[in-house]
Design a protein around this motif. Structure first.
Motif, PDB file in Angstrom:
ATOM      1  N   LEU A 232       0.734  -1.230   0.099  1.00 59.04           N
ATOM      2  CA  LEU A 232       0.063   0.033  -0.139  1.00 59.04           C
ATOM      3  C   LEU A 232       0.859   1.136  -0.152  1.00 59.04           C
ATOM      4  N   MET A 233       1.891   1.250   0.775  1.00 60.71           N
ATOM      5  CA  MET A 233       3.142   2.466   0.846  1.00 60.71           C
ATOM      6  C   MET A 233       3.289   2.426  -0.830  1.00 60.71           C
ATOM      7  N   PHE A 234       3.647   1.409  -1.381  1.00 61.82           N
ATOM      8  CA  PHE A 234       4.138   1.460  -2.913  1.00 61.82           C
ATOM      9  C   PHE A 234       3.279   2.341  -3.706  1.00 61.82           C
ATOM     10  N   CYS A 235       2.140   1.781  -3.583  1.00 59.73           N
ATOM     11  CA  CYS A 235       0.985   2.391  -4.439  1.00 59.73           C
ATOM     12  C   CYS A 235       0.743   3.955  -4.230  1.00 59.73           C
ATOM     13  N   ALA A 236       1.068   4.203  -2.924  1.00 60.67           N
ATOM     14  CA  ALA A 236       0.631   5.645  -2.615  1.00 60.67           C
ATOM     15  C   ALA A 236       1.885   6.377  -3.236  1.00 60.67           C
TER      16      ALA A 236
ATOM     17  N   PHE B 161       1.786   6.249  -7.585  1.00 63.85           N
ATOM     18  CA  PHE B 161       0.815   6.906  -8.245  1.00 63.85           C
ATOM     19  C   PHE B 161       1.220   8.359  -8.416  1.00 63.85           C
ATOM     20  N   THR B 162       1.955   8.781  -7.448  1.00 62.85           N
ATOM     21  CA  THR B 162       2.419  10.304  -7.687  1.00 62.85           C
ATOM     22  C   THR B 162       3.296  10.567  -8.898  1.00 62.85           C
TER      23      THR B 162
ATOM     24  N   ALA C  22       0.178  -3.559  -9.696  1.00 64.18           N
ATOM     25  CA  ALA C  22       0.586  -3.599 -11.212  1.00 64.18           C
ATOM     26  C   ALA C  22       0.381  -2.204 -12.084  1.00 64.18           C
ATOM     27  N   LEU C  23      -0.818  -1.652 -11.771  1.00 70.30           N
ATOM     28  CA  LEU C  23      -1.238  -0.357 -12.525  1.00 70.30           C
ATOM     29  C   LEU C  23      -0.442   0.986 -12.130  1.00 70.30           C
ATOM     30  N   ALA C  24      -0.003   0.691 -10.748  1.00 73.70           N
ATOM     31  CA  ALA C  24       1.098   1.840 -10.446  1.00 73.70           C
ATOM     32  C   ALA C  24       2.304   1.596 -11.087  1.00 73.70           C
ATOM     33  N   ALA C  25       2.726   0.432 -10.958  1.00 77.93           N
ATOM     34  CA  ALA C  25       4.174   0.293 -11.574  1.00 77.93           C
ATOM     35  C   ALA C  25       4.377   0.514 -12.777  1.00 77.93           C
TER      36      ALA C  25
ATOM     37  N   ASP D  84      13.060   5.525  -9.224  1.00 80.82           N
ATOM     38  CA  ASP D  84      12.629   6.477 -10.333  1.00 80.82           C
ATOM     39  C   ASP D  84      11.496   7.587  -9.959  1.00 80.82           C
ATOM     40  N   ALA D  85      10.723   7.067  -9.191  1.00 81.03           N
ATOM     41  CA  ALA D  85       9.606   7.929  -8.882  1.00 81.03           C
ATOM     42  C   ALA D  85       9.843   9.186  -8.040  1.00 81.03           C
ATOM     43  N   THR D  86      11.003   8.637  -7.051  1.00 77.81           N
ATOM     44  CA  THR D  86      11.475   9.536  -5.903  1.00 77.81           C
ATOM     45  C   THR D  86      12.744  10.304  -6.520  1.00 77.81           C
ATOM     46  N   GLY D  87      13.142   9.697  -7.412  1.00 75.60           N
ATOM     47  CA  GLY D  87      14.465  10.759  -7.919  1.00 75.60           C
ATOM     48  C   GLY D  87      15.926  10.029  -7.149  1.00 75.60           C
TER      49      GLY D  87
END
Length: 474
Positions: free
Chosen positions: A203-207, A210-211, A279-282, A304-307
């Motif tokens: 759930l943390m990964f998705c949060a 998705f940003t 999967a959708l978030a990834a 990648d998402a957080t730099g």
């Protein structure tokens, strides 16, 4: 004379274990202790399933299907759902440790039951080894994030993948063995804690992911066509292996007729929802082409998402290590209970059915763990995952057939859950299983064929002569 021998042989191969014996057997011959409630059983199924595909196989499946990997998860989930409904009906009728092996013994005869049990040995045993290999990958990722180094490939990869022996994979199997030797209830408590951690990590990964979602990463949605989506579904079916783990605990459940069906269906619903969300978030956060060769795909997505330089990949890696540990623990548990049931029927050596004072099949647990540890140490992940999928699909198809046959042969037997729209639903389950099996590659079929040849040799050389049904016939 030859004709009489042939008739006698055929009668042995199709002899069925009476349904009444299977339903009563746990009350007088098991030796296992009833200590597990609905929560324990649901957590066993979630623990055995959740994490395998997302943390380990996703990086291999996305390059096959592209963004349509989300649909691949749905396809694999629907395939699993039809079989889950059949498992739920049979688990409520037959609260034995043997899972689908016991169900087919009552419906399709001893030879098919043996084949099913042999497929379950492949499903559970090889999937434990596969997840143990994945555990080592995420352990290395965690070590890199924490200390800036990793275990050398020579000691963290199997031959054929740049290494000599996979030491971390061996270590996690041995740790799971130690926990299981402590008893079923104690193991279930440890598993429940690990399940809570890994759900929180996903759930943390998705949060976070998705940003960073970009619509362009999802187009074209089917870059490799429907064939790619189907191939992805077949590969990802590995990630649904384990929802039936609760059925292997039939003799250790407090109220198996009520709780087993609920646990099986509830766990599959939770798992499918989380898989599709992750999967959708990834694929939304990272272009699908970059998943090729990614050993710890979700950690890479978060980086990648957080730099980079964020604490999120570190937290995910902790969750992944815990998640895959839970899968190893619960699937290893299921493997030992399958062999326990086959041994009690005389089809496997008696050592697998011996129970110690704690109600634990200790020798069984040690022997199985050592075999799986060797497998995990020397076999690459991809080969293990595909071999597991084909064995599972075959066993699931037999369970669906068992529901249809028991409805005809024993229509008045007590059922605490009934598959809706039978026989249509079980037939669809068979169809989906066959479809997914033929989506797997030729090499996987060759490996499966060799496994079956070995299993049949063992049955005709040992099981058919030692079967407990021989004593009843006499």
């Amino acid at each position: 004379m030859v004709e009489q021998v042939g008739i006698r042989l055929r009668s042995r191969l199709v002899r069925r274990k009476p349904l009444e014996d299977l339903m009563a057997e746990p009350e007088h011959a098991g030796g296992l202790k009833r200590s597990l409630g609905l929560g324990h059983l649901t957590m066993i199924s979630i623990g055995a399933t959740l994490g395998t595909g997302i943390f380990v196989v996703l990086g291999e499946a996305v390059p096959v299907a592209g963004p349509a990997i989300v649909v691949s998860f749905i396809l694999a989930g629907i395939t699993a759902l039809f079989s889950a409904l059949s498992y739920a009906e049979l688990a409520g009728m037959i609260p034995a440790s043997g899972s689908s092996y016991s169900y087919t013994y009552a419906t399709l005869g001893e030879l098919i039951a043996w084949v099913c049990g042999w497929c379950l040995v492949l499903e559970y045993g090889v999937s434990v080894a596969a997840v143990a290999v994945g555990w080592g990958q995420y352990l290395n990722e965690l070590l890199r994030l924490l200390f800036g180094f990793a275990i050398p490939d020579a000691l963290s990869q199997p031959p054929g993948a740049g290494g000599v022996v996979n030491v971390p994979a061996v270590a996690v199997v041995v740790l799971a063995m130690v926990v299981l030797l402590g008893g079923a209830k104690e193991s279930a408590r440890v598993n429940a804690i690990m399940v809570a951690i890994k759900i929180g990590a996903l759930l943390m990964f998705c949060a976070v992911a998705f940003t960073a979602l970009r619509a362009g990463n999802l187009t074209p949605f089917f870059p490799l066509g429907l064939a790619g989506m189907s191939a992805g579904g077949a590969k990802l079916f590995f990630s649904y292996i384990g929802f039936d783990a609760a059925s292997t605990a039939g003799e250790e459940a407090k109220n198996p007729q009520r709780d087993l069906p609920r646990a099986i269906v509830l766990s599959l619903v939770i798992i499918t929802a989380l898989y599709c969300l992750v999967a959708l978030a990834a694929v939304g956060a990272m272009p699908w082409g970059r998943f090729e060769g990614a050993e710890a795909a979700l950690s890479q997505v978060l980086s990648d998402a957080t730099g980079g330089g964020s604490i999120w990949p570190l937290l995910l890696s902790v969750g992944a290590v815990v998640a895959t540990s839970s899968v190893v623990l619960t699937v290893l548990y299921g493997q030992t209970r399958i062999l326990f049931a086959m041994s009690r029927d005389g089809l496997m050596p008696g050592v697998f059915a011996k129970v110690n004072r704690k109600g634990v099949p200790a020798s069984n647990t040690v022997l199985v763990s050592l075999f799986i540890a060797v497998l995990a140490a020397f076999v690459p992940l991809g080969s293990l995952a595909d071999a597991t999928s084909i064995g599972t699909l075959f066993a699931f198809g037999l369970v669906n057939l068992a529901v249809i046959l028991l409805r005809r042969r024993n229509p008045d037997a007590r059922r605490t859950f009934r598959v809706p729209f039978s026989p249509v639903t079980p037939l669809l389950g068979v169809g989906f299983c066959v479809y997914m099996m033929f989506s797997l590659g030729a090499i996987t079929w060759v490996a499966f064929g060799l496994w079956m040849v070995g299993g049949l040799a063992l049955y005709f050389g040992y099981g058919i002569r030692r079967s407990r049904l021989n004593d009843q016939a006499a």
